[in-house]
Design a protein around this motif. Sequence first.
Motif, mmCIF file in Angstrom:
data_model
loop_
_atom_site.group_PDB
_atom_site.id
_atom_site.type_symbol
_atom_site.label_atom_id
_atom_site.label_comp_id
_atom_site.label_asym_id
_atom_site.label_seq_id
_atom_site.Cartn_x
_atom_site.Cartn_y
_atom_site.Cartn_z
ATOM 1 N N MET A 1 0.581 -1.228 0.021
ATOM 2 C CA MET A 1 0.173 -0.075 -0.085
ATOM 3 C C MET A 1 0.970 1.093 -0.002
ATOM 4 S SD MET A 1 -3.000 1.198 2.890
ATOM 5 C CE MET A 1 -3.885 -0.187 2.136
ATOM 6 N N ALA A 2 0.438 1.861 -0.683
ATOM 7 C CA ALA A 2 1.428 3.317 -0.909
ATOM 8 C C ALA A 2 1.451 4.169 0.411
ATOM 9 C CB ALA A 2 0.783 4.207 -2.083
ATOM 10 N N THR A 3 2.428 4.694 0.739
ATOM 11 C CA THR A 3 2.622 5.573 2.004
ATOM 12 C C THR A 3 2.520 7.220 1.569
ATOM 13 O OG1 THR A 3 5.036 5.988 1.810
ATOM 14 C CG2 THR A 3 3.984 3.799 2.717
ATOM 15 N N ILE A 4 2.217 7.718 2.827
ATOM 16 C CA ILE A 4 2.286 9.424 2.442
ATOM 17 C C ILE A 4 3.597 9.981 2.099
ATOM 18 C CG2 ILE A 4 2.577 9.822 5.007
ATOM 19 C CD1 ILE A 4 0.719 12.137 4.780
ATOM 20 N N ARG A 5 4.694 9.292 2.295
ATOM 21 C CA ARG A 5 5.938 9.792 1.959
ATOM 22 C C ARG A 5 6.054 9.793 0.606
ATOM 23 N NH1 ARG A 5 10.054 7.926 6.811
ATOM 24 N NH2 ARG A 5 9.121 9.425 8.719
ATOM 25 N N GLU A 6 5.653 8.607 0.093
ATOM 26 C CA GLU A 6 5.854 7.955 -1.404
ATOM 27 C C GLU A 6 4.983 9.119 -2.169
ATOM 28 O OE1 GLU A 6 5.084 4.364 -4.538
ATOM 29 O OE2 GLU A 6 4.833 4.104 -2.267
ATOM 30 N N LEU A 7 3.712 9.342 -1.740
ATOM 31 C CA LEU A 7 3.012 10.164 -2.432
ATOM 32 C C LEU A 7 3.386 11.685 -2.419
ATOM 33 C CD1 LEU A 7 0.495 11.153 -3.809
ATOM 34 C CD2 LEU A 7 -0.877 11.200 -1.736
ATOM 35 N N ALA A 8 4.085 12.180 -1.415
ATOM 36 C CA ALA A 8 4.732 13.595 -1.150
ATOM 37 C C ALA A 8 5.924 13.545 -2.087
ATOM 38 C CB ALA A 8 5.237 13.710 0.321
ATOM 39 N N ARG A 9 6.886 12.616 -2.006
ATOM 40 C CA ARG A 9 7.925 12.693 -3.165
ATOM 41 C C ARG A 9 7.469 12.647 -4.485
ATOM 42 N NH1 ARG A 9 10.116 8.677 -5.872
ATOM 43 N NH2 ARG A 9 8.873 7.185 -4.929
ATOM 44 N N LEU A 10 6.651 11.868 -4.928
ATOM 45 C CA LEU A 10 6.075 11.806 -6.358
ATOM 46 C C LEU A 10 5.562 13.140 -6.793
ATOM 47 C CD1 LEU A 10 4.357 8.249 -6.499
ATOM 48 C CD2 LEU A 10 6.530 9.187 -7.576
ATOM 49 N N CYS A 11 5.060 14.016 -5.902
ATOM 50 C CA CYS A 11 4.425 15.191 -6.187
ATOM 51 C C CYS A 11 5.208 16.275 -5.729
ATOM 52 C CB CYS A 11 3.316 15.389 -5.049
ATOM 53 S SG CYS A 11 1.730 14.271 -5.804
ATOM 54 N N GLY A 12 6.545 16.090 -5.193
ATOM 55 C CA GLY A 12 7.483 17.053 -5.118
ATOM 56 C C GLY A 12 7.087 18.015 -4.116
ATOM 57 N N VAL A 13 6.246 17.496 -2.947
ATOM 58 C CA VAL A 13 5.704 18.476 -1.785
ATOM 59 C C VAL A 13 6.081 17.511 -0.534
ATOM 60 C CG1 VAL A 13 3.835 19.362 -2.999
ATOM 61 C CG2 VAL A 13 3.503 17.463 -2.041
ATOM 62 N N SER A 14 5.750 18.388 0.651
ATOM 63 C CA SER A 14 6.008 17.991 2.062
ATOM 64 C C SER A 14 4.876 16.859 2.219
ATOM 65 C CB SER A 14 6.180 18.912 2.931
ATOM 66 O OG SER A 14 4.916 19.582 3.084
ATOM 67 N N SER A 15 5.135 15.948 3.392
ATOM 68 C CA SER A 15 4.122 15.144 3.561
ATOM 69 C C SER A 15 3.053 15.917 4.686
ATOM 70 C CB SER A 15 4.559 14.036 5.000
ATOM 71 O OG SER A 15 5.573 13.124 4.236
ATOM 72 N N ALA A 16 3.416 17.171 5.085
ATOM 73 C CA ALA A 16 2.430 17.790 5.882
ATOM 74 C C ALA A 16 1.605 18.523 4.687
ATOM 75 C CB ALA A 16 3.149 19.102 6.329
ATOM 76 N N THR A 17 1.819 18.867 3.559
ATOM 77 C CA THR A 17 1.011 19.424 2.416
ATOM 78 C C THR A 17 -0.101 18.284 1.928
ATOM 79 O OG1 THR A 17 2.798 21.024 1.583
ATOM 80 C CG2 THR A 17 0.858 20.386 0.193
ATOM 81 N N VAL A 18 0.405 16.920 1.909
ATOM 82 C CA VAL A 18 -0.316 15.917 1.556
ATOM 83 C C VAL A 18 -1.408 15.838 2.581
ATOM 84 C CG1 VAL A 18 -0.579 13.344 1.208
ATOM 85 C CG2 VAL A 18 1.421 14.573 0.101
ATOM 86 N N SER A 19 -0.881 15.816 3.856
ATOM 87 C CA SER A 19 -2.200 15.711 4.963
ATOM 88 C C SER A 19 -3.012 16.657 4.944
ATOM 89 C CB SER A 19 -1.010 15.651 6.236
ATOM 90 O OG SER A 19 -2.021 15.522 7.248
ATOM 91 N N ARG A 20 -2.751 18.031 4.635
ATOM 92 C CA ARG A 20 -3.537 19.113 4.439
ATOM 93 C C ARG A 20 -4.782 18.992 3.368
ATOM 94 N NH1 ARG A 20 0.719 22.235 6.542
ATOM 95 N NH2 ARG A 20 1.692 22.491 4.322
ATOM 96 N N VAL A 21 -4.204 18.377 2.388
ATOM 97 C CA VAL A 21 -5.153 18.059 1.089
ATOM 98 C C VAL A 21 -6.221 17.220 1.594
ATOM 99 C CG1 VAL A 21 -5.356 16.858 -1.009
ATOM 100 C CG2 VAL A 21 -3.416 18.514 -0.567
ATOM 101 N N PHE A 22 -5.723 16.124 2.622
ATOM 102 C CA PHE A 22 -6.975 15.164 2.782
ATOM 103 C C PHE A 22 -7.669 15.679 4.056
ATOM 104 C CE2 PHE A 22 -4.361 12.756 0.254
ATOM 105 C CZ PHE A 22 -5.083 12.074 -0.641
ATOM 106 N N ASN A 23 -7.232 16.619 4.984
ATOM 107 C CA ASN A 23 -8.107 17.067 6.149
ATOM 108 C C ASN A 23 -8.291 18.501 6.129
ATOM 109 O OD1 ASN A 23 -7.466 14.785 7.842
ATOM 110 N ND2 ASN A 23 -5.161 15.162 7.605
#
Length: 334
Positions: free
Chosen positions: A1-23
Motif C-alpha cells: 500500500m502506498a505511503t504518505i511519504r511516497e505520495l509526497a515524493r512523487l508530487c514534490g511536496v512535503s508530507s504535511a502538504t499531503v496531509s492538509r489536502v485530505f484534512n
Amino acid sequence: MATIRELARLCGVSSATVSRVFNNPEVVNAQTRELILSTAARIGYLPNESARTLATKRSHMVGLIWDTDHRRPGWRHPFFQEILIGLKTALSERGYHLLMLATSEDGTPDSFLRAVRRHNLDGVVFIDNGRADPSLQPLAESEVPCVSLDRPVQGPWTTYVTSDNVGGAREAVRHLHATGRRTIATITGPARTRPGAERLRGYLEELAALGLAHRPELVVEGDFYLSSGHAAMRALLELEEPPDAVFAAGDEMAVGALRAVTEAGLKVPEDIALVGFDDIELAALVPPGLTTLAQDKAGFGTAAAAAVITMINGGVTPLPRILPTSLVVRGSTG
C-alpha cells in the motif's frame, strides 16, 4: 500500500502538504490539490482515517439504531429497505458512512450513548420500532445530533422526519367513498407506533367528515406484515355485515387482505375495494394492482441525512419534516 511519504515524493511536496489536502483541503492551492489527489488515485494511496479522525475530531460516520426484536423481521420490510437505501445514498454523497448499531444486551439505560461515544459517531438516526426503549432517551438528551424517523424524540439536538399519515389516511377513505363505497373498514398498524395511530386517526376523522357511522368492529389491528392483513381480512369477512371497502394502513397488509378476499371466492374491486399505504414495489405487481398512498421513501433518507449533517456542522436544529403522500390509483378500487 502506498505511503504518505511516497505520495509526497512523487508530487514534490512535503508530507504535511499531503496531509492538509485530505484534512483541510481549502488551505492548499487548487493546482497542488489536484496534483496530489490525481497521483493518490493513480498509486492507490488511502489516507489514514484514524489519524484523520483524531485531527478533525470527526469520524464522518452516522449511526443507525433500529431494534425490531427477534420476533419481527423488520429489516426485510420493503418500505424500510428503500428508506435505508435513500439514507445511505444521501450520506455517502456528503462524505459520511452509515454504521448500524446492534441492540445492546447489557440492559443499562445509557448503552446506546456509550456505543456512540465508543465509535466516535458524529450523529445518529433512529427508526421507530414501536417500543419504548429507555436506552434512547439518554442519547437524545446528549450533545449527539439525533434524527428520528416516524417518532418524535425530545432533546437539545433532536428532530424527526415522518409522512402525512393523517392526511394520507383521510384521502384513502375519501377515495373509497367517491367510488360508491359506504361500509369502509380499516386494518390498522400497531397502535403503539406513530404511523399506526395517525392513520387510524385519519380514517376516523374522514368517516366523520363524510357523515359515515363509525363501527368499532370494522377496525382490526394488524402489524404492517402480510399475515396480519390476511387474518384481519378473514375476520372482517366473517361479520354479519362485512365491509364493501377496506383501507389497510400498509401495503403488505393490503396484499394479505387481497389474498383472503380471493380465497373467500370474492373479487376485488367488484365485491370489496382495497386501498393500501406505502406504494411498495409489490403494489403494482399483484393483480388487479393495488391502489395506495405513496410515501416519499427516498425523501425520508434525504431529509434525515440533511438534518443530521446540519446539526453535526453546528447549524440550528432543523424543524420536523412532514413529507406529503400521494394517491396512486390502480385496479383494486376499480
